[in-house]
Scaffold this active site. Structure first.
Site, mmCIF file in Angstrom:
data_model
loop_
_atom_site.group_PDB
_atom_site.id
_atom_site.type_symbol
_atom_site.label_atom_id
_atom_site.label_comp_id
_atom_site.label_asym_id
_atom_site.label_seq_id
_atom_site.Cartn_x
_atom_site.Cartn_y
_atom_site.Cartn_z
ATOM 1 N N LYS B 91 0.818 -1.222 0.000
ATOM 2 C CA LYS B 91 0.000 0.000 0.000
ATOM 3 C C LYS B 91 0.846 1.264 0.000
ATOM 4 C CE LYS B 91 -3.798 -1.992 2.756
ATOM 5 N NZ LYS B 91 -4.915 -2.075 1.815
ATOM 6 N N GLY B 163 -10.986 -2.994 8.596
ATOM 7 C CA GLY B 163 -10.644 -3.120 10.001
ATOM 8 C C GLY B 163 -11.836 -3.205 10.932
ATOM 9 N N GLY B 245 -8.654 -8.460 4.934
ATOM 10 C CA GLY B 245 -7.613 -7.744 5.654
ATOM 11 C C GLY B 245 -7.421 -8.323 7.025
ATOM 12 N N SER B 246 -8.009 -7.665 8.015
ATOM 13 C CA SER B 246 -7.830 -8.082 9.402
ATOM 14 C C SER B 246 -8.543 -9.397 9.702
ATOM 15 C CB SER B 246 -8.377 -6.988 10.316
ATOM 16 O OG SER B 246 -8.077 -5.712 9.806
#
Lengths: 192, 304
Positions: B91, B163, B245-246
């Site tokens: 990123k 997130g 992601g998370s």
């Protein structure tokens, strides 16, 4: 005639679209039963580790090998890796074709490229627009495997062995349907 | 899209839009996982991830820690590149074209110009056509997607709300893009220019989208996907693949959950398989209800 496209992961829609444009019915293959009644199979580009792992989990390895013994199979990029006997690293392979293949042979994505290729047995005079994406190359092929295209430096990027076809590049990302027609003809010949 | 020309060679057409968008096409039907160490990258590859996103902190931690979130340490990204054979993404901050130059120099396969990091520019995104490395960018609607493609993005992901482990905004953004496209296809040609003006998108890309009946590049879903069912939901709604992601490494059994999400993304239309892979996955990540987040804490509002 129906042709299957292995749809575990990767650019399978692109192959299906190409086959449909040529008037051939195309079927997504995710489970062993999906192979029933097919005249040929395309193993698309994608991540060969992902495709191999899913093929093992869903018990496709033996059915795919049995299918390949009787029918036409074409592997593009990850598909070529998956069909190879040996790639020098440990990951699930069908191992149906007597070729040694090197993964990511041209470097990383920033080294991916387009070029025009002459391919033996392809209809028409125009070279074929070949797209190489983190592409593999053919390092070694056993007798009986016919190399049908090489880059200027001699690197082998397409081969045929009986009813099997492999290409390092991605005909499904181009507007040129001649490689797909070549494969349809191979599948037809196996059915006769 | 560049033309193919020249005879058999090995160096022509490097970094063309076709090869940049083409890598995204190879990722379709797959799962791209956030990883913060080489060990996690190996777990992701073993589970069948089609690519990994290398970063120092997953979005859930960025959210918790606050402060400025920047590009990760190049050495840490190189460690992940060396650990796996699958593509590695990283990123850069929105508008931070020097972070992008650095990521290109170390050989990442895709740059995510990401709202998850703190924006470096509040007006302009990176001009992405200038790079050999392809970019993926976030969007919430068709106009935002086509602006990013106009700047050179070779892949789009709907933003969702990173997130949180709450899939609601991922669904909202994916549905918005798809319904914008259906609306565009249903209107007479003379209305297209005004539609392009209203959504703030380049007319040619609007026309191309109308003809294709989809975005001109691959479109993944992201932001809040935490379970195999979440991944299959987005695939059935009509995206090309998913970012997680998370959701994986903040859960009780990352390896098992990662594999289950990969299987669910492939067999997204098969409820029997979805039921089987959803069994006994242990704790999912602790979620944050997106509707409880004030607008200024919603990362998806970043991007112009």
């Amino acid at each position: 005639m129906k042709i299957g496209v292995l749809a575990l992961q990767g650019a399978f829609h692109e192959h299906i679209k190409m086959l449909n444009q040529l008037g051939v019915e195309a079927v997504e293959v995710r489970l062993p039963a999906d192979l029933d009644g097919l005249s040929g199979l395309i193993i698309p580009g994608g991540e060969s580790t992902t495709i191999g792992k899913l093929a093992v989990i869903y018990k496709l390895m033996e059915p795919l090998r049995a299918f390949a013994a009787k029918k036409a199979v074409w592997g593009t990029c990850a598909g070529m890796i998956f069909m190879a006997k040996d790639i020098g690293i440990d990951q699930p392979l069908l191992g149906i074709m007597d070729i040694i293949v090197e993964r990511n042979a041209f470097g990383r994505q920033v080294d991916s490229f387009e070029t025009a290729l002459n391919i033996d047995g392809l209809s028409g005079d125009k070279p074929f627009p070949a797209i190489f994406i983190r592409a593999p190359r053919l390092v070694e092929a056993q007798a009986g495997t016919q190399i049908i295209s090489t880059l200027e430096d001699g690197t082998a990027v397409a081969a045929k062995q009986g009813n099997w076809l492999v290409t390092s590049f991605h005909p499904e990302l181009t507007g040129d349907d001649r490689m797909h027609q070549m494969f349809i003809d191979m599948a037809q010949a196996m059915n006769e | 899209m560049s033309d193919v020309n020249g005879s058999n060679g090995s160096t022509g057409g490097v970094g063309s839009f076709k090869v940049k968008a083409g890598l995204a096409q190879m990722l379709k039907g797959g799962v791209i996982m956030d990883v913060v160490t080489p060990e996690q990258a190996v777990i992701a590859e073993e589970a069948g991830a089609c690519a990994v996103m290398a970063l120092e902190r997953v979005p859930a931690d960025i959210r918790r820690d606050g402060g400025v979130a920047r590009m990760s340490d190049p050495d840490m990204i190189k460690g992940i590149i060396e650990a796996v054979s699958i593509p590695v993404m990283a990123k850069a901050r929105i508008g931070h074209f020097v972070e992008a130059q650095i990521l290109e120099a170390i050989g990442v396969d895709y740059i995510d110009e990401s709202e998850v990091l703190t924006p470096a520019d509040e007006e302009y995104h990176i001009y992405k056509h200038d790079y050999k490395v392809p970019f993926v960018c976030g969007c919430r609607n068709l106009g935002e997607a086509l602006r990013r493609i106009g700047e050179g993005a070779a892949m789009i992901r709907t933003k969702g709300e990173a997130g949180t482990g709450d899939v609601v905004h991922a669904v909202w953004h994916a549905r918005t893009v798809l319904s914008d496209i259906r609306k565009l296809q249903g209107m007479p040609t003379e209305e297209v220019m005004t539609f392009a003006k209203e959504i703030g998108a380049p007319f040619e890309l609007v026309m191309q989208t109308r003809e294709l009946g989809r975005l001109p590049v691959v479109n993944f879903a992201a932001g809040g996907i935490a379970t195999p069912a979440d991944a299959a939901l987005l695939m059935q709604i009509g995206v090309d693949g998913v970012f997680v992601g998370s959701g994986i490494f903040k859960s009780g059994d990352p390896a098992k959950r990662a594999r289950a999400i990969v299987e669910a993304t492939t067999h997204y239309n098969n409820p029997e398989i979805l039921a089987k892979v959803s069994e006994n996955l242990g704790e999912a990540m602790v979620g944050i209800n997106v509707s409880s987040l004030p607008t200024e804490e919603q990362l998806s509002t970043r991007g112009w």
